[in-house]
Scaffold this active site. Structure first.
Site, PDB file in Angstrom:
ATOM      1  N   SER A  85      33.831 -32.639 -77.574  1.00 58.97           N
ATOM      2  CA  SER A  85      32.544 -32.008 -77.844  1.00 58.97           C
ATOM      3  C   SER A  85      32.648 -30.997 -78.977  1.00 58.97           C
ATOM      4  CB  SER A  85      32.011 -31.332 -76.588  1.00 58.97           C
ATOM      5  OG  SER A  85      32.997 -30.564 -75.983  1.00 58.97           O
ATOM      6  N   HIS A 140      30.021 -39.072 -78.200  1.00 53.98           N
ATOM      7  CA  HIS A 140      29.872 -37.862 -77.386  1.00 53.98           C
ATOM      8  C   HIS A 140      28.725 -38.014 -76.389  1.00 53.98           C
ATOM      9  CE1 HIS A 140      28.917 -33.357 -76.995  1.00 53.98           C
ATOM     10  NE2 HIS A 140      29.859 -33.687 -76.142  1.00 53.98           N
ATOM     11  N   GLU A 193      25.951 -39.069 -79.036  1.00 56.97           N
ATOM     12  CA  GLU A 193      26.144 -38.765 -80.454  1.00 56.97           C
ATOM     13  C   GLU A 193      27.257 -39.678 -80.964  1.00 56.97           C
ATOM     14  OE1 GLU A 193      25.001 -34.095 -80.968  1.00 56.97           O
ATOM     15  OE2 GLU A 193      26.879 -34.491 -79.934  1.00 56.97           O
ATOM     16  N   ASN A 236      25.614 -29.492 -79.722  1.00 56.28           N
ATOM     17  CA  ASN A 236      26.306 -28.225 -79.463  1.00 56.28           C
ATOM     18  C   ASN A 236      26.161 -27.224 -80.601  1.00 56.28           C
ATOM     19  OD1 ASN A 236      27.098 -28.661 -76.864  1.00 56.28           O
ATOM     20  ND2 ASN A 236      29.084 -29.536 -77.385  1.00 56.28           N
TER      21      ASN A 236
END
Ligand code: CAA
Length: 291
Positions: free
Chosen positions: A119, A140, A152, A190
């Site tokens: 991540s 991800h 992702e 993130n």
């Protein structure tokens, strides 16, 4: 390229969810854990995840057992060597990830695509240790994997178009919605979510509002399914602290710097839901604010 067999490294929270959705999509799935204990825990997490669907009558008992029949658990990394795609969801430790992929690189067929579920680490940093940097990308997923629609798909400087397209189509094959991301720390989600959660901790530190009201504000004011402090407890305070440090190290921007309160909570072992206490206390019937 149709992915018929997937190898998954790690059967923790993320790996077990990824294994579940792959098997639900009809794909032969081999999931690896470091020892028997960890594997048993992971397999029972998958059983629980499918049990949830069975209870809601989204799958029948027969479907549950045929999905489980497509999942093989192993502690032998070499059992993954004939996979079309390997998804690594081991702990966020670059040395461990590099070492896993080094072994797999030597053993897997040349056309096997490698993907990491990291991540926050840089994908190229893991890929560069293999001889197949063109067949390496990031995939991800989000927690809880069976529920969250997004994946992702991360293209590094060396990922080939063919690999990227195969990974992107694989995400669709398992019923997810892929988005294309560059190999920057935090990708898209993130990059935006981590500073938001850290700002919520700063709001607690500054006494802006109570924990409950900060959460309520974002739930009722912005329609978020969970307030940021509940989400922090859900993701894990140690995980968030770790990701924030990596992102701060990469960008050197204060918005990614972990606030002192986050560090203190992690040092105290208050890691969120998984440890029974974080911003909330989970030991009773309902969570109550712990600060
Ligand atoms: N595993 C599997 N399914 C789950 C689940 C779990 N842990 N928790 C909930 N569900 C399912 C439920 O069975 C239910 O399914 P149906 O709609 O089919 O009935 C559905 O999710 C909704 O659950 P609930 O009604 O029980 O509870 P809820 O409405 O509060 O939803 C939630 C729970 C889905 C977790 C929701 O609160 C949510 O979306 N929260 C935000 C989660 C989020 O932001 N995740 C991303 C974290 S960041 C990350 O993962 C990336 C990283 O790198 C750190």
């Amino acid at each position: 390229m149709e992915i018929k067999k997937v190898g998954i490294i790690g059967c923790g929270l993320m790996g077990s969810g990824i294994a579940q959705v792959c098997a639900q999509a009809g794909i032969q799935t081999v999931v690896h854990e470091i020892d028997k204990d960890a594997l048993e825990k992971g397999m029972s997490r998958i059983d629980k995840g499918l049990g949830r669907l069975e209870k809601k009558e989204k799958i029948t008992t027969e479907e549950k057992s045929s999905i489980q029949g497509r999942i093989t658990g192993t502690t032998d990394l070499l059992k993954l060597k004939d996979s079309d795609l390997i998804i690594e969801a081991a702990i966020e430790d670059i040395a461990i990830k590099r070492s896993i992929f080094k072994t797999l690189d030597e053993e897997c067929k040349p056309e096997t695509i490698f993907a990491t579920n990291t991540s926050s680490l840089s994908v190229i940093d893991i890929a560069a240790r293999t001889s197949r940097t063109d067949r390496f990308c990031g995939l991800h997923f989000f927690n809880p994997v069976p529920v969250m629609a997004l994946v992702e798909v991360v293209r590094t400087l060396t990922t080939s178009d063919e690999t990227f397209n195969n990974a992107f189509n694989f995400a669709k094959q398992i019923g997810k919605e892929p988005i294309a991301c560059k190999d920057n720390s935090g990708f898209v989600v993130n990059l935006l979510l981590v500073p938001f959660m850290l700002d919520a901790i700063r709001a607690v530190e500054n006494g802006i509002a109570s924990i409950v009201d900060i959460d309520k504000g974002m739930q009722l004011g912005c329609g978020h399914p969970m307030g940021p402090l509940t989400l922090l407890d859900f993701v894990g305070l140690d995980t968030t602290y770790y990701i924030a440090n990596i992102m701060f190290d990469e960008y050197r921007e204060t918005r990614y710097a972990p606030p002192p309160l986050l560090k203190r909570l992690v040092l105290a072992g208050h890691l969120g839901k998984k440890s029974g206490r974080g911003f909330y206390d989970y030991t009773g019937d309902e969570p109550v604010p712990a600060l």
